[in-house]
Scaffold this motif. Structure first.
Motif, short mmCIF file in Angstrom:
data_model
loop_
_atom_site.label_atom_id
_atom_site.label_comp_id
_atom_site.label_asym_id
_atom_site.label_seq_id
_atom_site.Cartn_x
_atom_site.Cartn_y
_atom_site.Cartn_z
N THR A 23 -2.05 8.41 3.11
CA THR A 23 -1.69 6.94 2.95
C THR A 23 -2.64 6.15 3.92
N LYS B 216 12.59 6.40 14.10
CA LYS B 216 12.78 7.12 12.96
C LYS B 216 14.15 7.75 13.22
N THR C 17 0.75 -1.18 0.07
CA THR C 17 0.02 0.00 -0.10
C THR C 17 0.92 1.38 -0.04
N ASP D 3 7.83 -10.86 6.72
CA ASP D 3 7.63 -9.83 7.83
C ASP D 3 8.99 -9.23 8.20
N ILE D 4 9.48 -8.14 8.10
CA ILE D 4 10.80 -7.54 8.13
C ILE D 4 11.18 -7.69 9.57
N ILE E 251 3.08 4.35 0.44
CA ILE E 251 4.50 5.09 -0.05
C ILE E 251 5.12 3.87 -0.97
N GLY F 71 7.06 14.26 5.37
CA GLY F 71 6.20 15.06 6.22
C GLY F 71 4.75 14.02 6.13
N ILE G 220 1.85 12.42 4.75
CA ILE G 220 1.38 11.73 3.35
C ILE G 220 0.22 10.93 3.47
N ASP H 287 5.90 -7.61 1.61
CA ASP H 287 4.82 -7.20 2.55
C ASP H 287 4.32 -8.41 3.25
N TYR I 62 7.66 5.60 17.73
CA TYR I 62 7.91 6.00 16.44
C TYR I 62 9.00 7.11 16.15
N ASN J 165 11.07 0.49 3.21
CA ASN J 165 9.94 1.22 3.60
C ASN J 165 9.01 1.02 4.65
P1 NAD Z 1 1.09 2.26 5.04
O1 NAD Z 1 0.57 1.64 6.42
O2 NAD Z 1 0.01 2.39 3.92
O3 NAD Z 1 2.25 1.27 4.60
C1 NAD Z 1 3.16 0.62 5.11
C2 NAD Z 1 3.26 -0.74 4.87
O4 NAD Z 1 4.09 -1.71 5.50
C3 NAD Z 1 1.92 -1.77 4.99
O5 NAD Z 1 1.74 -2.34 3.43
C4 NAD Z 1 2.09 -2.72 5.94
O6 NAD Z 1 1.59 -4.02 5.52
C5 NAD Z 1 3.55 -3.11 5.68
N1 NAD Z 1 4.15 -3.46 6.98
C6 NAD Z 1 3.98 -3.21 8.31
N2 NAD Z 1 4.61 -4.12 9.11
C7 NAD Z 1 5.21 -4.52 8.44
C8 NAD Z 1 6.37 -5.79 8.63
N3 NAD Z 1 6.54 -6.22 10.03
N4 NAD Z 1 6.93 -6.50 7.50
C9 NAD Z 1 6.65 -6.03 6.34
N5 NAD Z 1 5.84 -5.19 5.87
C10 NAD Z 1 5.24 -4.41 7.06
O7 NAD Z 1 1.93 3.41 5.48
P2 NAD Z 1 2.71 4.59 4.54
O8 NAD Z 1 2.42 5.72 5.02
O9 NAD Z 1 2.87 4.12 3.16
O10 NAD Z 1 4.27 4.26 5.13
C11 NAD Z 1 5.23 3.61 4.69
C12 NAD Z 1 6.64 4.09 5.20
O11 NAD Z 1 6.53 5.73 5.37
C13 NAD Z 1 6.73 3.71 6.66
O12 NAD Z 1 7.92 3.33 7.32
C14 NAD Z 1 6.22 5.04 7.59
O13 NAD Z 1 6.74 5.21 9.06
C15 NAD Z 1 6.81 6.05 6.62
N6 NAD Z 1 6.37 7.49 6.79
C16 NAD Z 1 4.96 7.56 6.41
C17 NAD Z 1 4.42 8.89 6.52
C18 NAD Z 1 3.01 9.27 6.33
O14 NAD Z 1 2.56 10.38 6.52
N7 NAD Z 1 2.23 8.26 5.90
C19 NAD Z 1 5.19 10.13 6.88
C20 NAD Z 1 6.44 9.81 7.27
C21 NAD Z 1 7.01 8.38 7.01
#
Ligand code: NAD
Length: 250
Positions: free
Chosen positions: A188, A157, A13, A60-61, A15, A184, A186, A34, A153, A87
């Motif tokens: 999602t 980070k 999903t 699962d990472i 980013i 920032g 995003i 994922d 969190y 990611n």
């Molecule tokens: P999201 O929840 O849409 O996507 C995250 C994905 O990671 C999901 O598909 C989830 O299934 C997967 N995931 C979670 N735990 C996992 C694991 N243990 N092993 C494998 N996959 C796993 O969120 P996103 O917003 O797209 O986030 C992506 C990255 O961007 C994350 O690291 C998040 O911290 C970072 N981020 C997001 C934002 C934001 O505002 N959306 C801002 C800054 C940073």
């Protein structure tokens, strides 16, 4: 990026999905991973529509065996690994540092920091075989500044940026560049799950923290990742690139 192989974790999903599609548009072969198998299939479909080769690996990472297997499968299928975007991540519970559960802390750090470390460890091993490579870790604005009620969190980070800089120094003369992108807020599923985009008042408050006056789009992060991973960024390493509509500049 013809004949290059890019691995993207958390690609089901948000980013991660957009980043995988952006690498596909540049001509790379793609490995997506994922824990969510069903959503991963949708990403796979979109990558094929761009005409790229794709391999999906459920992993699962936070599990070392899964991460080792993910990288091994990538090498078995494509013979090499050139680029990786680490990611996958979670937001975790919302509570002050004094009230945060220990189990919640462990869960966030286990995925967002230990999991990212595991991915880097096995990706670096594979890239050393080529004598070149580029890794982009997804940190956050919250790798630069604090945010109330998100201690795990924010710590994860910030930690990821330290890890990024350290590995960048270690591998700079071995042909591997290691950078981070710090988004920032995003739009999602993560923001939906946190109740940010589902509650109008909260959404407007979060928007007001960004001088750009809006939330970011996954594509805007994806394009920054692809640039950092590409040869166009050949002298960039150890850099935490903000893609944040000015959030941290205030
Ligand atoms: P999201 O929840 O849409 O996507 C995250 C994905 O990671 C999901 O598909 C989830 O299934 C997967 N995931 C979670 N735990 C996992 C694991 N243990 N092993 C494998 N996959 C796993 O969120 P996103 O917003 O797209 O986030 C992506 C990255 O961007 C994350 O690291 C998040 O911290 C970072 N981020 C997001 C934002 C934001 O505002 N959306 C801002 C800054 C940073």
């Amino acid at each position: 990026m013809d004949n290059k192989v890019a691995l993207i974790t958390g690609a089901a999903t948000g980013i991660g999905r957009e980043t995988a599609i952006a690498f596909a548009r540049k001509g790379a072969d793609i490995v997506i991973s994922d824990i969510k198998g069903e959503d991963l299939k949708e990403t796979e479909k979109k990558i094929k529509e761009e005409g790229a080769e794709v391999l999906s690996v459920k992993a699962d990472i936070s599990r070392e065996d899964d991460v080792r297997n993910m990288v091994n499968e990538a090498i078995e299928k494509f013979g090499r690994l050139d680029m990786a975007c680490n990611n996958a991540g979670i937001g975790g519970e919302s509570a002050t540092s004094g009230e945060y559960s220990t189990a919640g802390w462990d869960k966030v750090l286990n995925i967002n920091l230990r999991g990212q470390f595991l991915c880097m460890k096995y990706e670096i091993e594979a890239m050393l075989e080529n004598g070149s490579g580029s890794i982009v870790n997804i940190s956050s604005i919250l790798g630069h500044v604090g945010f109330a009620e998100a201690p795990a969190y924010v710590a994860s980070k910030h930690g990821l940026l330290g890890l990024t800089k350290t590995a960048a120094i270690e591998y700079a003369q071995k042909g591997i560049r290691i950078n981070a992108v710090c988004p920032g807020f995003i739009e999602t599923p993560m923001l939906e799950d946190a109740g940010i985009t589902t509650d109008e008042e909260t959404k407007q408050y979060i928007i007001s923290l960004h001088p750009a006056g809006r939330l970011g789009k996954p594509r805007e992060v994806a394009d920054a990742v692809v640039w950092l991973a590409s040869d166009e960024a050949s002298f960039v390493t150890g850099h935490p690139l903000l893609v944040d509509g000015g959030y941290v500049a205030r």
